[in-house]
Design a protein around this motif. Sequence first.
Motif, short mmCIF file in Angstrom:
data_model
loop_
_atom_site.label_atom_id
_atom_site.label_comp_id
_atom_site.label_asym_id
_atom_site.label_seq_id
_atom_site.Cartn_x
_atom_site.Cartn_y
_atom_site.Cartn_z
N GLY A 174 -2.98 4.25 6.55
CA GLY A 174 -3.01 3.00 5.81
C GLY A 174 -2.09 1.96 6.42
O GLY A 174 -2.44 0.78 6.51
N GLY A 175 -0.91 2.38 6.84
CA GLY A 175 0.04 1.45 7.44
C GLY A 175 -0.44 0.90 8.77
O GLY A 175 -0.34 -0.31 9.03
N VAL A 176 -0.94 1.77 9.63
CA VAL A 176 -1.43 1.34 10.94
C VAL A 176 -2.62 0.40 10.77
O VAL A 176 -2.74 -0.64 11.45
CB VAL A 176 -1.80 2.55 11.81
CG1 VAL A 176 -2.52 2.11 13.08
CG2 VAL A 176 -0.54 3.36 12.15
N THR A 255 6.67 -2.44 8.34
CA THR A 255 5.99 -3.00 7.17
C THR A 255 6.93 -3.34 6.03
O THR A 255 6.55 -4.12 5.14
CB THR A 255 4.93 -2.02 6.63
OG1 THR A 255 5.56 -0.81 6.20
CG2 THR A 255 3.87 -1.72 7.68
N LEU A 256 8.13 -2.78 6.01
CA LEU A 256 9.02 -2.94 4.86
C LEU A 256 10.19 -3.86 5.19
O LEU A 256 11.10 -3.47 5.94
CB LEU A 256 9.54 -1.57 4.40
CG LEU A 256 10.47 -1.57 3.19
CD1 LEU A 256 9.78 -2.17 1.97
CD2 LEU A 256 10.96 -0.15 2.89
N PRO A 257 10.23 -5.06 4.65
CA PRO A 257 11.41 -5.92 4.84
C PRO A 257 12.63 -5.28 4.20
O PRO A 257 12.56 -4.74 3.09
CB PRO A 257 11.01 -7.22 4.11
CG PRO A 257 9.52 -7.18 4.01
CD PRO A 257 9.17 -5.73 3.87
N LEU A 266 9.22 5.12 1.63
CA LEU A 266 7.78 5.29 1.76
C LEU A 266 7.04 4.64 0.59
O LEU A 266 6.00 4.00 0.78
CB LEU A 266 7.41 6.77 1.87
CG LEU A 266 7.36 7.31 3.31
CD1 LEU A 266 8.76 7.35 3.92
CD2 LEU A 266 6.72 8.67 3.35
N ALA A 267 7.56 4.82 -0.62
CA ALA A 267 6.92 4.20 -1.78
C ALA A 267 6.98 2.68 -1.69
O ALA A 267 5.99 1.99 -1.96
CB ALA A 267 7.60 4.69 -3.06
N LEU A 274 -0.51 -1.30 0.13
CA LEU A 274 -1.46 -0.66 -0.78
C LEU A 274 -1.28 -1.10 -2.23
O LEU A 274 -2.09 -0.72 -3.09
CB LEU A 274 -1.35 0.87 -0.69
CG LEU A 274 -1.77 1.52 0.63
CD1 LEU A 274 -1.50 3.03 0.58
CD2 LEU A 274 -3.23 1.25 0.94
N GLY A 275 -0.22 -1.86 -2.49
CA GLY A 275 0.01 -2.33 -3.85
C GLY A 275 0.71 -1.30 -4.72
O GLY A 275 1.11 -0.22 -4.25
N PRO A 276 0.85 -1.59 -6.03
CA PRO A 276 1.54 -0.66 -6.95
C PRO A 276 0.92 0.73 -6.97
O PRO A 276 1.63 1.73 -7.13
CB PRO A 276 1.40 -1.36 -8.31
CG PRO A 276 1.24 -2.80 -7.97
CD PRO A 276 0.45 -2.84 -6.69
N ALA A 277 -0.39 0.80 -6.84
CA ALA A 277 -1.05 2.12 -6.84
C ALA A 277 -0.58 2.94 -5.64
O ALA A 277 -0.39 4.16 -5.75
CB ALA A 277 -2.57 1.95 -6.81
N GLY A 278 -0.40 2.27 -4.50
CA GLY A 278 0.09 2.97 -3.32
C GLY A 278 1.50 3.49 -3.51
O GLY A 278 1.83 4.60 -3.08
N ALA A 279 2.34 2.68 -4.17
CA ALA A 279 3.72 3.12 -4.43
C ALA A 279 3.73 4.35 -5.34
O ALA A 279 4.48 5.30 -5.12
CB ALA A 279 4.52 1.98 -5.05
#
Length: 440
Positions: A174-176, A255-257, A266-267, A274-279
């Motif tokens: 997902g990140g890539v 991806t994470l500032p 990771l969350a 991916l949004g809140p669902a991804g977290a």
Amino acid sequence: MPAVAENNPSLVRTIGRWSLTALMVNSIIGAGIFGLPSQVAKHLGGYSPFAGLLAGAGIVIIAACIAEVSSRFEETGGVYLYAREAFGRFTGLVIAWLTWLTRIAAPAAAANLFVTYAAQFFPALLRPWARFCVIAALIAHLAVINHVGVKQGNTVSNIFTAVKVSFLLLFVAGGVLALTLHPELRVAPGYPAAATGDWLHAILLMVYAYGGFEGALFIGGEARDPRRDTPIALLVALAIVAVIYTTVQHVVVYTLPGATDSARPLADSARVFLGPAGAALMALAALVSTYGYLSANILHAPRITYALGEQGDFPRFLAAVHPRYRTPYVSIWLYAGLLFVFSVLGTFTWNAVLSAVSRLFVYGAMALAVVWLRKRKAPEAKFKLRFPYLFAAGGVAFAVVVLKQMGPSEFLVVAGTLVVASLNWLVVRRNTPTSSLRSS
């Protein structure tokens, strides 16, 4: 047959090559990967993925040494037996105590993290009584599963290995994909002028993340063909983990500032693409991973005291095998009890640092064992290194250099462990071992 009483049933060889590989992956990937990326990024920023590669390279050197040593043995006992055969009873006991300490401390930290992650969904679990009950139920039911049969414990380990690896691969994919399709998400992590100490400390953290594979060696007496399967399973498992760790670190820092300030990197990273669902999904992945890690440890760690009891270095009753289930049930419940105590009374940070430092001492000893066993002309190894002395020197050098990051508190704990091991040796040194170690 293992050297126990004649009417004592033996362990059952039910674990095949790929189940052993899955067990090693499960033993390595615990909760650490869900928190370490931010800690490594604090030291190295954009260079942090290279810390995973460097630590992985050092661990592969050590694992190659352990692969040759392990291919001489079929019995349950792992690095304890290897050290005892190579260096004698005293060193074997020292390695056993260091390994025992590691195999309690690291899972105890994971049990605490399980409650922390679960509290994201159920905040009431942070209350002392609720935390106590969750830890008790978590450890007790895994002990019951392993009490009734190694096949059941092995099945649980395989299932959770597949699930948590799938979660991490989904995160990476997902990140890539997000960075490829939405380049505006890419952040500039920064490339600090890292000193040698920063690199070594980051590598020490990654050693904690990579550690654990040696625990799976303790089930040699229950593997179908340990002399052939263990080296292959060991190297394949480390290759899988190295790819996962390096790519996870890459996705987080790009991806994470403010990745260095995240408690749940990771969350928080998954929330970006991916949004809140991804977290929420990654929080669930942390729970699954931690649970799987605990299941693997409760499967293999009790085999340490089983082997010590079998060889007469611990009380003989610890080598008892259940007449119906054919499992070392006394050692299983002793381990579960100690794990519960460490989990309730200890902290994650203390246990994590302790396990990383004690592992490096064990790893250095295993690198030296390659040379000692060859000099003693021990029974033929089924896996042979082409340049054994070079690998042994590299493994010792890696352990010594990274151990320079050990602080006074870690030194005191290791020194205390050596004192306890010495007292253990003084008690049993005049006793004749139950049997000599068989190496074929």
